[in-house]
Design a protein around this motif. Structure first.
Motif, PDB file in Angstrom:
ATOM      1  N   GLY A  23       0.811  -1.217   0.000  1.00 60.05           N
ATOM      2  CA  GLY A  23       0.000   0.000   0.000  1.00 60.05           C
ATOM      3  C   GLY A  23       0.835   1.254   0.000  1.00 60.05           C
TER       4      GLY A  23
ATOM      5  N   HIS B 106      -0.222   5.123   0.948  1.00 58.85           N
ATOM      6  CA  HIS B 106      -1.201   6.136   1.337  1.00 58.85           C
ATOM      7  C   HIS B 106      -0.506   7.478   1.143  1.00 58.85           C
TER       8      HIS B 106
ATOM      9  N   LEU C  51       6.387  13.972   1.600  1.00 55.67           N
ATOM     10  CA  LEU C  51       5.916  12.579   1.537  1.00 55.67           C
ATOM     11  C   LEU C  51       7.107  11.624   1.439  1.00 55.67           C
TER      12      LEU C  51
ATOM     13  N   THR D  28       7.746   8.817   4.212  1.00 56.27           N
ATOM     14  CA  THR D  28       7.664   7.402   3.829  1.00 56.27           C
ATOM     15  C   THR D  28       9.052   6.807   3.616  1.00 56.27           C
TER      16      THR D  28
ATOM     17  N   TYR E 233       3.878  -4.045   3.098  1.00 58.73           N
ATOM     18  CA  TYR E 233       3.758  -3.037   4.148  1.00 58.73           C
ATOM     19  C   TYR E 233       2.972  -1.877   3.583  1.00 58.73           C
ATOM     20  N   LEU E 234       2.599  -0.959   4.470  1.00 55.43           N
ATOM     21  CA  LEU E 234       1.913   0.251   4.045  1.00 55.43           C
ATOM     22  C   LEU E 234       2.874   1.422   4.188  1.00 55.43           C
ATOM     23  N   ALA E 235       3.085   2.125   3.075  1.00 59.09           N
ATOM     24  CA  ALA E 235       3.825   3.385   3.149  1.00 59.09           C
ATOM     25  C   ALA E 235       2.787   4.475   3.320  1.00 59.09           C
ATOM     26  N   THR E 236       2.979   5.360   4.263  1.00 54.64           N
ATOM     27  CA  THR E 236       1.977   6.406   4.467  1.00 54.64           C
ATOM     28  C   THR E 236       2.610   7.701   4.949  1.00 54.64           C
TER      29      THR E 236
ATOM     30  N   ASN F  23       1.126   9.541   6.945  1.00 53.79           N
ATOM     31  CA  ASN F  23       0.774   9.675   8.361  1.00 53.79           C
ATOM     32  C   ASN F  23       1.905   9.081   9.204  1.00 53.79           C
TER      33      ASN F  23
ATOM     34  N   THR G  48       5.135  -1.613  11.044  1.00 52.37           N
ATOM     35  CA  THR G  48       4.616  -2.262   9.835  1.00 52.37           C
ATOM     36  C   THR G  48       3.980  -1.246   8.888  1.00 52.37           C
TER      37      THR G  48
ATOM     38  N   HIS H  73       1.416   0.886   9.764  1.00 49.82           N
ATOM     39  CA  HIS H  73       0.039   1.290  10.047  1.00 49.82           C
ATOM     40  C   HIS H  73      -0.028   2.638  10.759  1.00 49.82           C
ATOM     41  N   ILE H  74      -1.076   3.375  10.416  1.00 50.60           N
ATOM     42  CA  ILE H  74      -1.225   4.732  10.933  1.00 50.60           C
ATOM     43  C   ILE H  74      -1.371   4.696  12.453  1.00 50.60           C
TER      44      ILE H  74
END
Lengths: 310, 638
Positions: free
Chosen positions: A75, A77, B312, B316, B461-464, B466, B471, B473-474
């Protein structure tokens, strides 16, 4: 040998694989249409044979931006309005990836409108889902680009003087090659449309009506919905640009008059941007990302460009 | 000022072929064994408007434009607007001659095209009288007719070069070779060769050689290449394995973008011209996220649009290299004029406690070196790295030994895991890859947590943007927040340590080590300062100099030691608000009373003599104002 073995992997896929272990329950409000998108994706992805490791879900900001927190894939975001440029570059760098971009109507048709127009024009091979709830949800209900004329909110206390944007028409004019509208209240159609969009080679634009019961309409206000393919009242050829245009115009008007027209509105087989770029010699045939892992790759040097300078 | 040097200025209007002609001439000078350095002055206009290119050539090292110049080739502006007394632009036709006279040295040569510059206009200038006063040597010649006779009018620049070669006593063969090597072929080539030869003949037949100036002599020990800062940045990127660029045209950044776009497709790379600079930077982020070495860039206004994607990338931890090619601001400013006024903007733009690396190369070789380094740092430390340079370095051509580029490419993706390595990498209890580890017992002591790439098995994984957990997650948990933020900021310290311990310093020290007076400069002003320091020392004023390239992380030890070693420092930069001086004070937290500024912001880069004059005024403690269009801003309390 690929450095990305998840890509193209053939195996049985369970839809539960797409439920995020770390955050199995979304934070969306009860009755929110966003659940419908998540559910449709979880159903469609195994159906078209994609595994969590080969999918990259790129989102913008807003309630919809949380999609990839709850959908177990790779993902990204991103920031408000910019999911498309991030997503299409990832696809250019590694076109083995299944790239799905998603965001709200403010994200896609407002702040990111320029990117929407150009990504559609270029016909990048990817799926773009716009969560259209006709309002800004996460910031508490302000008027959005799809809010109808007269819409009252804290930012338009006397009513909205602007006409809403026409998302389907905009997609068509810009150059999207698959354009559909579906709704959270129509889960079967939603799943089918998402599956088709993923399989489509080109820019697939889905305007997904996601009711916002907290700040705007609840689910009942999107019922009854009409599938323009199934209804006998509508007969048009989705491969005919002019007929598609008329149908879109009617659907966009009808939404604000209480009739929810959904379905496929346009399909075109124009080659994807990636294919065109490859044919022009402007993009490698093998994914660029693979080359960095290829120990036998020969890397060009500026030293060999110096003739013109000596 | 060196006696044995040529500073040749070719002046005309945009569209008169000034740039290409000067390129060929510079190459001939380089091939004849001279060191060369070019300076471009042009308006933001396609046709017409006063433009010139200056080529400085000498048998010794040249690293800056000189003081004034000694040979003017005034072609006339063939796209000049009609003379109008009331219009602010006055008489454009005469400008290639009139606008350049103030800077012409005594004993200088003037060649002008009587085909475009009218006798009346020349009379109005009192040219003969001024020539007598300044010992200038006039060579009026109808270059236009000569060009028309053999080919096309635009070839009068070739005629002008022919006149130049004759007056300087140059061997003609290298010119012929250079023209044959160029893109010209067939009739066009032949016409140019004829024009060149005839111009040369006419000079010998019709003019008396009253001047002393002749071509200097020189010899190179090895083969040289003539290239610009933009070439060097592009080549550094290519050798670092960069195969993805996204951009939007804007002067002067366009040079790097077009050079890359010209080469990348045939190197298996991708170039994307996109809808705006927000997209351009976002594309670089997306491509890097998916496993390409990627870059983008712009100039001030376009770079402003990149602020959010830049943030960003920081949040990230996506490696990207951005280049920022400064021009005079604010807003649209002066699009084709250099300035160093975007430093604070580039250092601090984007919200939050952000971290980035910024290098400001001082010359063509440093531009190559530091661009390569930028990619290494960006991909090893997963951090945006910015090359900040300016219109001056972007367009100036200088000779560099060919062997300088003979080295191995470095396409390594840095701290990126393979699928094999991923199996051994940190995963949480549920089996999820920990992309952003921060626990003290993990191996991230330099702040870097290795990344996976989408499509790899087992690296999800999540790139964000936030704040997020290991891992991805926000999360707004205070402990996690403090760990993650501190880890990201810690990378700057790790990078400083690597730069100090494993690389040759990016800072350049010059001058008299024992001097009590110091000059600090940054970026592309280095060459002029270096020459000024040499001259001051030659004239008996001991001065030492420091050219700084590491803007962030700041080279605290080197700069502190330099400031401590002298009584006063003059900080030389091309802006009005003393931005680098402010940066030094912020980073070191002191020295406000010790740092004087020398500032120039009229759209032209420093000439060495301007720095010499101002420095002498400070050393002598004089209250006099400098005669040049520069400004001395005294230290706090002075």
């Amino acid at each position: 040998m690929s450095a990305f073995n998840a890509i193209g992997e053939e195996r049985e896929i369970d839809r539960e694989e797409f439920t995020a272990d770390n955050e199995p329950q979304p934070t969306w409000c009860p009755g929110c249409g966003d659940f419908g998108v998540l559910k449709a994706l979880k159903q469609a992805l195994p159906e078209v044979g994609r595994t969590p490791d080969e999918v990259l879900t790129v989102t913008g900001i807003g309630c919809s931006g949380k999609l990839n927190s709850y959908l177990e894939t790779y993902g990204f975001h991103t920031i408000h309005g910019r999911s498309l440029p991030v997503a299409r570059a990832a696809k250019l760098a590694n076109d083995g990836l299944e790239v799905i971009a998603a965001g709200g109507d403010g994200d896609g048709y407002g702040i990111g409108g320029n990117h929407f127009m150009h990504t559609a024009r270029e016909n990048h091979d990817m799926t773009y889902i716009v969560f259209n709830n006709e309002v800004f949800g996460l910031t508490k209900g302000q008027t959005s680009p799809t809010s109808p004329k007269g819409h009252k909110s804290k930012t338009t206390p006397h009513g909205n003087a602007k006409s809403p944007i026409r998302p389907l028409s905009l997609g068509l004019t810009s150059g999207a090659t698959y354009i559909a509208r579906t709704a959270a209240v129509n889960p079967n159609q939603a799943k089918e449309i998402i599956a088709e969009a993923i399989e489509h080679d080109g820019f697939a634009h889905i305007d997904f009506l996601t009711q916002c019961p907290t700040w705007n309409k609840d689910a009942r206000q999107y019922v009854p919905y009409v599938d323009v393919q199934e209804s006998e009242d509508y007969d048009f050829d989705i491969t005919d640009r002019e007929q598609a245009q008329d149908m879109m115009f009617e659907a966009e008007n009808a939404l604000h008059e209480g009739t929810v027209l959904t379905g496929r509105f346009f399909v075109d087989e124009r080659p994807s941007y990636q294919d065109q770029k490859k044919d022009l010699g402007e993009m490698p045939r093998e994914p660029l990302a693979e080359r960095y892992f290829d120990e036998d790759a020969k890397w060009e040097r500026s030293y060999d460009l110096l003739d013109r300078h000596t | 000022m060196s006696d044995n040097e040529l500073i040749w200025r070719i002046a005309g209007g945009s569209g008169d072929g000034i740039d290409s002609t000067s390129q060929t001439f510079a190459k001939v000078l380089m091939r004849s064994g001279l060191d060369v350095f070019t300076h471009r002055h042009y308006p933001s206009r396609i046709r017409g408007g006063h433009t010139y290119v200056e080529i400085r050539a000498a048998g010794h090292e040249v690293q800056s434009r000189g003081d004034g110049y000694n040979f003017l080739l005034a072609l006339g502006d063939s796209f000049a607007r009609n003379p109008q007394e009331d219009a602010y632009y006055g008489n454009e036709e005469i400008k290639p001659l009139s606008e350049n006279l103030d800077e012409l040295r005594e004993g200088g040569i003037i060649v002008y095209d009587t085909g475009l510059i009218s006798e009346e206009d020349v009379e109005d200038l009192n040219l003969e009288e001024r020539a007598e006063e300044n010992d200038w040597h006039l060579f009026p010649m109808d270059l236009r007719s000569l060009a028309r006779e053999h080919g096309r009018e635009v070839m009068r620049n070739t005629a002008g070069v022919g006149v130049t070669a004759a007056l300087l006593g140059m061997d003609l063969d290298p010119f012929v070779e250079a023209m044959e090597d160029s893109k010209m072929t067939g009739d066009v080539l032949q016409a140019n060769l004829d024009i060149f030869q005839e111009a040369n003949d006419i000079v010998h037949e019709e003019f008396e050689f009253t001047h002393d100036l002749r071509i200097p002599e020189g010899e190179h020990e090895e083969e040289q290449a003539l290239l610009s800062g933009s070439n060097a940045i592009a080549y550094g990127s290519i050798d670092a394995g960069c195969r993805f660029i996204a951009g939007y045209p804007m002067t002067p950044w366009t040079d790097v973008f077009t050079i890359m776009s010209q080469h990348l497709p045939e190197m298996g790379g991708i170039s994307e011209q996109v809808e705006d600079e927000i997209a351009a930077a976002a594309l670089a982020v997306g491509a890097s996220h998916a496993g390409a070495k990627a870059m983008s860039g712009s100039s001030g206004g376009g770079f402003a649009l990149m602020s959010e994607p830049l943030g960003l990338a920081e949040m990230t931890e996506t490696p990207i290299v951005l280049v920022e090619s400064m021009r005079a601001g604010p807003s649209t400013g002066m699009p084709t004029k250099p300035e160093q006024a975007d430093l604070e903007f580039v250092l601090y733009t984007s919200q939050g406690d952000s971290s980035r690396v910024v290098f400001a190369p001082g010359n063509v070789e440093e531009a190559y070196e530091q661009t390569r380094l930028a990619f290494h740092i960006a991909y090893e430390y997963q951090i945006p790295t910015i090359i900040i340079y300016d219109q001056k370095l972007s367009g100036e051509n200088t000779n560099v030994p060919v062997s300088f580029f003979d080295r191995e490419p470095e396409p390594d993706l840095g701290s990126t895991l393979t699928e094999e390595e991923l199996k051994e990498a940190a995963h949480d209890a549920s089996g999820k890859f920990e992309r952003f580890q921060h626990e003290p017992d993990t191996d991230v002591d330099n702040g870097v947590s290795p990344r996976s790439l989408p499509g790899q098995s087992g690296g999800r994984y999540l790139a964000t943007g936030n704040e997020h957990t290991p891992t991805g997650h926000i999360s707004e948990d205070p402990d996690n927040r403090v760990f993650q933020l501190e880890r990201r900021l810690q990378k700057l310290d790790s990078i400083r340590a690597e730069l100090d311990e494993e690389h040759e310093s990016n800072q350049t020290f010059f001058g008299d080590e024992s001097a009590d007076y110091g000059i600090i400069t940054w970026g592309s002003s280095q060459g002029a300062v270096k020459e000024a320091v040499e001259r001051l020392n030659d004239a008996g004023s001991p001065v030492k100099g420091l050219g700084v390239s590491d803007m962030m992380p700041f080279p605290e030890d080197e700069i502190t030691a330099f400031i401590e070693s002298v009584d006063e420092v003059m900080v030389v930069e091309m802006n009005a608000t003393a931005q680098f001086r402010g940066h030094i004070q912020k980073e070191l937290g002191r020295y406000g009373e010790k740092l004087t500024s020398l500032l120039k912001y009229n759209g032209n880069p420093f000439e060495p003599a301007e720095i010499v004059e101002s420095c002498e005024l400070r050393i002598e403690d004089s209250d006099e104002e400098p005669t040049a269009q520069v400004h001395i801003e005294p230290a706090a309390g002075d």
